[in-house]
Design a protein around this motif. Sequence first.
Motif, PDB file in Angstrom:
ATOM      1  N   SER A  26     -10.415   5.046   7.501  1.00  0.00           N
ATOM      2  CA  SER A  26      -9.787   4.455   8.681  1.00  0.00           C
ATOM      3  C   SER A  26     -10.845   3.910   9.627  1.00  0.00           C
ATOM      4  O   SER A  26     -11.818   4.583   9.940  1.00  0.00           O
ATOM      5  CB  SER A  26      -8.939   5.497   9.406  1.00  0.00           C
ATOM      6  N   GLU A  27     -10.634   2.673  10.046  1.00  0.00           N
ATOM      7  CA  GLU A  27     -11.514   1.991  10.997  1.00  0.00           C
ATOM      8  C   GLU A  27     -12.975   1.900  10.547  1.00  0.00           C
ATOM      9  O   GLU A  27     -13.884   1.817  11.359  1.00  0.00           O
ATOM     10  CB  GLU A  27     -11.423   2.667  12.362  1.00  0.00           C
ATOM     11  N   ASP A  28     -13.205   1.891   9.244  1.00  0.00           N
ATOM     12  CA  ASP A  28     -14.556   1.772   8.697  1.00  0.00           C
ATOM     13  C   ASP A  28     -14.820   0.301   8.405  1.00  0.00           C
ATOM     14  O   ASP A  28     -14.000  -0.369   7.796  1.00  0.00           O
ATOM     15  CB  ASP A  28     -14.656   2.600   7.413  1.00  0.00           C
ATOM     16  N   ASN A  29     -15.950  -0.207   8.831  1.00  0.00           N
ATOM     17  CA  ASN A  29     -16.235  -1.632   8.614  1.00  0.00           C
ATOM     18  C   ASN A  29     -17.528  -1.847   7.833  1.00  0.00           C
ATOM     19  O   ASN A  29     -18.190  -2.860   7.993  1.00  0.00           O
ATOM     20  CB  ASN A  29     -16.296  -2.370   9.956  1.00  0.00           C
ATOM     21  N   LYS A  40      -7.760 -11.332   5.333  1.00  0.00           N
ATOM     22  CA  LYS A  40      -6.616 -11.164   4.433  1.00  0.00           C
ATOM     23  C   LYS A  40      -5.593 -10.230   5.056  1.00  0.00           C
ATOM     24  O   LYS A  40      -4.384 -10.489   4.994  1.00  0.00           O
ATOM     25  CB  LYS A  40      -7.090 -10.631   3.071  1.00  0.00           C
ATOM     26  N   LEU A  41      -6.048  -9.153   5.658  1.00  0.00           N
ATOM     27  CA  LEU A  41      -5.141  -8.195   6.280  1.00  0.00           C
ATOM     28  C   LEU A  41      -4.368  -8.839   7.432  1.00  0.00           C
ATOM     29  O   LEU A  41      -3.157  -8.649   7.558  1.00  0.00           O
ATOM     30  CB  LEU A  41      -5.931  -6.973   6.760  1.00  0.00           C
ATOM     31  N   ALA A  42      -5.042  -9.624   8.253  1.00  0.00           N
ATOM     32  CA  ALA A  42      -4.365 -10.331   9.348  1.00  0.00           C
ATOM     33  C   ALA A  42      -3.316 -11.293   8.799  1.00  0.00           C
ATOM     34  O   ALA A  42      -2.202 -11.388   9.332  1.00  0.00           O
ATOM     35  CB  ALA A  42      -5.377 -11.072  10.205  1.00  0.00           C
ATOM     36  N   ILE A  57       4.855   2.052  16.069  1.00  0.00           N
ATOM     37  CA  ILE A  57       3.738   2.568  16.862  1.00  0.00           C
ATOM     38  C   ILE A  57       3.887   4.051  17.200  1.00  0.00           C
ATOM     39  O   ILE A  57       2.937   4.683  17.642  1.00  0.00           O
ATOM     40  CB  ILE A  57       3.501   1.730  18.134  1.00  0.00           C
ATOM     41  N   ALA A  58       5.056   4.614  16.951  1.00  0.00           N
ATOM     42  CA  ALA A  58       5.237   6.059  17.158  1.00  0.00           C
ATOM     43  C   ALA A  58       4.370   6.847  16.183  1.00  0.00           C
ATOM     44  O   ALA A  58       4.107   8.027  16.397  1.00  0.00           O
ATOM     45  CB  ALA A  58       6.708   6.433  16.991  1.00  0.00           C
ATOM     46  N   SER A  59       3.918   6.189  15.095  1.00  0.00           N
ATOM     47  CA  SER A  59       3.052   6.842  14.113  1.00  0.00           C
ATOM     48  C   SER A  59       1.625   7.040  14.627  1.00  0.00           C
ATOM     49  O   SER A  59       0.840   7.729  13.995  1.00  0.00           O
ATOM     50  CB  SER A  59       2.997   6.013  12.822  1.00  0.00           C
ATOM     51  N   GLU A  70      -0.848  -0.829  17.549  1.00  0.00           N
ATOM     52  CA  GLU A  70      -0.623  -1.723  16.401  1.00  0.00           C
ATOM     53  C   GLU A  70      -1.926  -1.960  15.651  1.00  0.00           C
ATOM     54  O   GLU A  70      -1.960  -1.969  14.430  1.00  0.00           O
ATOM     55  CB  GLU A  70      -0.045  -3.070  16.851  1.00  0.00           C
ATOM     56  N   GLU A  71      -2.995  -2.161  16.400  1.00  0.00           N
ATOM     57  CA  GLU A  71      -4.311  -2.382  15.790  1.00  0.00           C
ATOM     58  C   GLU A  71      -4.731  -1.167  14.960  1.00  0.00           C
ATOM     59  O   GLU A  71      -5.215  -1.301  13.842  1.00  0.00           O
ATOM     60  CB  GLU A  71      -5.336  -2.656  16.892  1.00  0.00           C
TER      61      GLU A  71
END
Length: 122
Positions: A26-29, A40-42, A57-59, A70-71
């Motif tokens: 998660s959030e690794d770049n 591609k994801l966008a 967004i409750a997740s 959302e991000e």
Amino acid sequence: MRERHIKKELGVSWIQVRNETHVFASEDNRHPLIDEICRKLAQLIYQIKLIGYKPDIASVWHDVEDEQREEYLSYHSENPAVAFGLISTPHGDTIHVIKNLRVCNDCHTALKLISNVTERER
């Protein structure tokens, strides 16, 4: 959890392409193709929103604004793994992503819709 010094396990996803395993957190770049993966994801998120996807967004439990939630959702580890699979395999190939944790409800919904818009097996 803080009082007991318990940390949540980091969400990690694996995908194998051409006999090479690619790991996404998660959030690794750090992936060499991260710019292409993000583009591609966008594109995928845009496509699935056109057919009715609304981020759950409750997740996201982070104390941030809705846009930031959302991000966070879009960068759960399975999403970049799937985007990488889509840019790295021929159209129509099945993509297999393995996770160390369960898939959240939002990602499950998004992945089903991505499967539909890309005409990939789910």
